[in-house]
Scaffold this active site. Structure first.
Site, mmCIF file in Angstrom:
data_model
loop_
_atom_site.group_PDB
_atom_site.id
_atom_site.type_symbol
_atom_site.label_atom_id
_atom_site.label_comp_id
_atom_site.label_asym_id
_atom_site.label_seq_id
_atom_site.Cartn_x
_atom_site.Cartn_y
_atom_site.Cartn_z
ATOM 1 C CG HIS A 171 -1.976 1.047 1.175
ATOM 2 N ND1 HIS A 171 -1.750 2.351 1.581
ATOM 3 C CD2 HIS A 171 -3.262 1.002 0.752
ATOM 4 C CE1 HIS A 171 -2.859 3.050 1.419
ATOM 5 N NE2 HIS A 171 -3.795 2.261 0.918
ATOM 6 C CD GLU A 216 -2.746 3.217 -3.053
ATOM 7 O OE1 GLU A 216 -3.245 3.758 -2.057
ATOM 8 O OE2 GLU A 216 -1.708 2.526 -3.007
#
Length: 215
Positions: free
Chosen positions: A44, A116
């Site tokens: 992430h 992302e």
């Protein structure tokens, strides 16, 4: 929980360097497995950009997770300056290729790659356009095909994460190379999350290929 709902963790312990063995205070892949988790989120942007996790470290974590029998949701994405300088695809290739070193050719069905774009994440951020999300995910699938084969490219699930909500989910759900979402803030509200799930279910039902959507 319903049998179709899987539970996962948001990280496993740092697998390289001084943390190669179990350390007090760390959450290991075996711990997640023992409490019933089926998946783990790795790479992430918060961990890459705020905590300094490197591509090599994340690759090591992918190996540890797969060895423990966990599926991996691998998050990759470019920063705003990288996109502005035309480095988006180069950045994604670097991140994905590092992680791929730890993925056996027959294990891509255990991998979810979440695109992302970091510049589109957060309250008030502007989401990546559906057209751009499709272009990027098509590139990622072609990379998997070229480097791991047709079967791997068909088995890996490619998702989008970046300010997905109940209002824009439908514009991404029908795209050829967007197999689902990793939902952030909208997922904290059960009504909003339910709307997104229904959008994915509707898209899957109308898909002639019978592909699997992922949330």
């Amino acid at each position: 929980l319903h049998e179709d709902i899987g539970v996962g963790g948001q990280n496993v312990y740092d697998a390289s360097g001084p943390n190669r063995e179990d350390n007090t205070g760390t959450t290991t892949a075996s711990m997640l497995k023992d409490i019933g988790c089926a998946h783990v989120l790795l790479g992430h942007s918060d961990r890459r950009n705020r905590l300094g996790e490197t591509d090599d470290l994340i690759s090591d974590k992918v190996r540890v997770a797969l060895d423990a029998g966990l599926g991996v949701t691998l998050t990759i994405g470019e920063l705003k300056y990288q996109r502005n300088w035309g480095l988006a695809l180069r950045t994604l290739k670097k991140q994905l290729s590092a992680a791929a070193r730890s993925i056996p050719v027959d294990a891509w069905d255990k991998i979810v790659v979440a695109y992302e774009p970091v510049w589109s994440v957060g309250e008030g951020a502007v989401p990546c356009s559906p057209q751009e999300a499709q272009r990027v995910n098509a590139y990622l699938r072609s990379w998997v095909r070229e480097n791991a084969g047709d079967e791997a490219a068909g088995r890996v699930r490619l998702t989008y994460t970046g300010s997905v909500d109940e209002k824009n989910a439908a514009s991404y759900a029908g795209l050829d190379d967007v197999d689902g979402f990793v939902v952030g803030r909208a997922g904290l509200d059960t009504n909003r999350l339910g709307s997104i799930v229904r959008t994915l279910a509707s898209s899957a039902a109308s898909c002639d290929s019978g592909g699997q959507n992922t949330l």
